[in-house]
Design a protein around this motif. Structure first.
Motif, PDB file in Angstrom:
ATOM      1  N   ASP A 106      21.793  16.118  12.509  1.00 40.04           N
ATOM      2  CA  ASP A 106      21.415  15.471  11.247  1.00 40.04           C
ATOM      3  C   ASP A 106      23.205  15.427  10.373  1.00 40.04           C
ATOM      4  O   ASP A 106      23.257  16.223   9.323  1.00 40.04           O
ATOM      5  CB  ASP A 106      20.881  16.479  10.107  1.00 40.04           C
ATOM      6  CG  ASP A 106      20.436  15.087   8.961  1.00 40.04           C
ATOM      7  OD1 ASP A 106      20.850  14.068   9.179  1.00 40.04           O
ATOM      8  OD2 ASP A 106      19.651  15.399   8.210  1.00 40.04           O
ATOM      9  N   ILE A 140      16.148  15.347   4.631  1.00 41.11           N
ATOM     10  CA  ILE A 140      15.505  14.579   5.381  1.00 41.11           C
ATOM     11  C   ILE A 140      13.644  15.018   4.471  1.00 41.11           C
ATOM     12  O   ILE A 140      14.043  14.932   3.208  1.00 41.11           O
ATOM     13  CB  ILE A 140      14.633  15.053   6.294  1.00 41.11           C
ATOM     14  CG1 ILE A 140      13.792  16.736   6.362  1.00 41.11           C
ATOM     15  CG2 ILE A 140      15.674  14.981   7.643  1.00 41.11           C
ATOM     16  CD1 ILE A 140      13.934  17.497   7.633  1.00 41.11           C
ATOM     17  N   ALA A 184      31.062  21.292  13.355  1.00 42.58           N
ATOM     18  CA  ALA A 184      30.018  21.676  14.365  1.00 42.58           C
ATOM     19  C   ALA A 184      30.846  21.612  15.557  1.00 42.58           C
ATOM     20  O   ALA A 184      31.039  22.184  16.725  1.00 42.58           O
ATOM     21  CB  ALA A 184      29.474  21.022  14.082  1.00 42.58           C
ATOM     22  N   SER A 191      16.551  21.135   5.241  1.00 45.84           N
ATOM     23  CA  SER A 191      15.799  20.716   6.882  1.00 45.84           C
ATOM     24  C   SER A 191      15.392  22.076   6.995  1.00 45.84           C
ATOM     25  O   SER A 191      13.918  22.638   8.138  1.00 45.84           O
ATOM     26  CB  SER A 191      16.807  20.446   7.489  1.00 45.84           C
ATOM     27  OG  SER A 191      17.369  20.570   7.212  1.00 45.84           O
ATOM     28  N   GLU A 221      27.393  23.933   9.285  1.00 41.57           N
ATOM     29  CA  GLU A 221      27.692  23.065   7.884  1.00 41.57           C
ATOM     30  C   GLU A 221      29.189  23.377   8.073  1.00 41.57           C
ATOM     31  O   GLU A 221      29.942  24.231   8.004  1.00 41.57           O
ATOM     32  CB  GLU A 221      26.862  23.468   7.031  1.00 41.57           C
ATOM     33  CG  GLU A 221      27.665  23.340   5.440  1.00 41.57           C
ATOM     34  CD  GLU A 221      27.813  21.527   5.546  1.00 41.57           C
ATOM     35  OE1 GLU A 221      26.261  20.925   5.995  1.00 41.57           O
ATOM     36  OE2 GLU A 221      28.538  20.764   5.040  1.00 41.57           O
ATOM     37  N   GLY A 260      23.951  20.271  10.780  1.00 43.18           N
ATOM     38  CA  GLY A 260      24.392  19.542   9.659  1.00 43.18           C
ATOM     39  C   GLY A 260      22.997  20.008   8.800  1.00 43.18           C
ATOM     40  O   GLY A 260      21.810  19.665   8.319  1.00 43.18           O
TER      41      GLY A 260
HETATM   42  C1  LIG Z   1      22.590  14.727   6.031  1.00 42.08           C
HETATM   43  S1  LIG Z   1      23.257  16.344   5.316  1.00 42.08           S
HETATM   44  C2  LIG Z   1      22.603  17.151   6.205  1.00 42.08           C
HETATM   45  C3  LIG Z   1      20.378  17.617   5.900  1.00 42.08           C
HETATM   46  C4  LIG Z   1      20.282  18.177   5.804  1.00 42.08           C
HETATM   47  N1  LIG Z   1      19.450  18.661   7.458  1.00 42.08           N
HETATM   48  C5  LIG Z   1      18.490  18.024   5.189  1.00 42.08           C
HETATM   49  O1  LIG Z   1      17.664  17.718   5.470  1.00 42.08           O
HETATM   50  O2  LIG Z   1      18.457  19.466   3.808  1.00 42.08           O
HETATM   51  C6  LIG Z   1      24.475  16.118   6.371  1.00 42.08           C
HETATM   52  C7  LIG Z   1      25.360  17.131   6.420  1.00 42.08           C
HETATM   53  O3  LIG Z   1      26.043  17.546   7.110  1.00 42.08           O
HETATM   54  C8  LIG Z   1      27.387  18.259   7.507  1.00 42.08           C
HETATM   55  N2  LIG Z   1      28.263  17.356   7.418  1.00 42.08           N
HETATM   56  C9  LIG Z   1      29.452  16.802   8.464  1.00 42.08           C
HETATM   57  N3  LIG Z   1      30.251  16.816   9.520  1.00 42.08           N
HETATM   58  C10 LIG Z   1      29.848  17.457  10.401  1.00 42.08           C
HETATM   59  C11 LIG Z   1      30.690  18.677  11.541  1.00 42.08           C
HETATM   60  N4  LIG Z   1      30.786  17.981  11.965  1.00 42.08           N
HETATM   61  N5  LIG Z   1      29.915  19.920  10.991  1.00 42.08           N
HETATM   62  C12 LIG Z   1      28.828  20.557  11.130  1.00 42.08           C
HETATM   63  N6  LIG Z   1      28.408  19.492   9.127  1.00 42.08           N
HETATM   64  C13 LIG Z   1      28.935  18.635   9.568  1.00 42.08           C
HETATM   65  C14 LIG Z   1      27.298  16.967   5.834  1.00 42.08           C
HETATM   66  O4  LIG Z   1      28.647  18.340   5.219  1.00 42.08           O
HETATM   67  C15 LIG Z   1      26.428  17.400   5.383  1.00 42.08           C
HETATM   68  O5  LIG Z   1      26.185  18.557   4.759  1.00 42.08           O
END
Ligand SMILES: C[S@@+](CC[C@H](N)C(=O)[O-])C[C@H]1O[C@@H](n2cnc3c(N)ncnc32)[C@H](O)[C@@H]1O
Length: 215
Positions: free
Chosen positions: A133, A40, A114, A70, A88, A64
């Motif tokens: 996210d 973000i 997740a 975040s 994550e 995420g």
């Molecule tokens: C957009 S990034 C998150 C950014 C973070 N919220 C930030 O703003 O700093 C999305 C993250 O979700 C993780 N992700 C995707 N699918 C997932 C799942 N099913 N379970 C857990 N994490 C997941 C990805 O590996 C990635 O690191």
């Protein structure tokens, strides 16, 4: 509004309101390169902090984590006895997030998918806020979970809810999968229901849907 105007407006807001503490700056720097721009933005972080304070949030679930930017941003607005569980899937990202958040005992990184790990958090419910996210395909699944585990008066927030602008397009862009588009449209529609939520979509660069849970 053209792209240039949007960027200038975003830049203006960020310059004035995008304050970051040392931990946020360091987490952002750790993501430079491959993960640049996925977290973000600083002004979005500020808005989450404002919402956390306004709603008296103490317990947050984030889906995420990436490198923890975040999570650190939200933690900056939490009281001393607040806590964030952030989920994550990617082991390398979870490791980086653990390093970036190691000085804040209020942040727990939960490694794994997740869809599976959320069930391990049921004992900590009710939560005051869920910040979604992650993988777009599962946004409605995460919303199902949040509806059961976030308290009445708590917040459910989803990021990237424009889905690369696909949600309002007549024709689906090739980069967006049909199942993800369906999931995101359902997610936004459910949070727009005034019987259940006081919600809104904010026109950030990627779109953010914010809803206060009324039930
Ligand atoms: C957009 S990034 C998150 C950014 C973070 N919220 C930030 O703003 O700093 C999305 C993250 O979700 C993780 N992700 C995707 N699918 C997932 C799942 N099913 N379970 C857990 N994490 C997941 C990805 O590996 C990635 O690191």
């Amino acid at each position: 509004m053209n792209h240039e105007t949007f960027n200038s407006r975003e830049e203006y807001i960020r310059t004035l309101f995008g304050h970051e503490n040392v931990a946020q700056k360091s987490a952002r720097a750790s993501l430079a390169g491959a993960h640049d721009g996925i977290s973000i933005h600083a002004e979005e972080a500020r808005m989450l902090q404002l919402l956390i304070r306004l709603a008296g949030v103490k317990k947050i679930v984030e889906i995420g984590t990436l490198g923890g930017y975040s999570a650190l941003s939200m933690a900056a607005a939490l009281p001393e006895d607040g806590h964030i569980w952030t989920l994550e899937k990617d082991p390398a990202r979870a490791k980086l997030a653990k390093e970036n958040t190691q000085n804040d005992t209020r942040i727990t990184i939960v490694e794994g998918d997740a869809v599976q790990t959320l069930s391990s958090l049921a004992a900590e419910a009710p939560f005051d806020m869920a910040f979604i996210d992650a993988d777009k395909l599962n946004y409605t699944h995460y919303l199902d979970w949040a509806e059961q585990h976030v308290r009445k008066g708590g917040l459910i927030i989803g990021d990237n809810t424009f889905l690369f602008d696909a949600v309002w397009m007549q024709e689906r862009p090739p980069r967006v999968r049909d199942t993800a588009l369906q999931a995101m449209r359902d997610f936004n529609k459910r949070l727009s229901n005034p019987e259940k939520y006081l919600g809104i979509m904010l026109p950030t660069a990627e779109g953010m849907t914010i809803a206060l849970k009324l039930f």
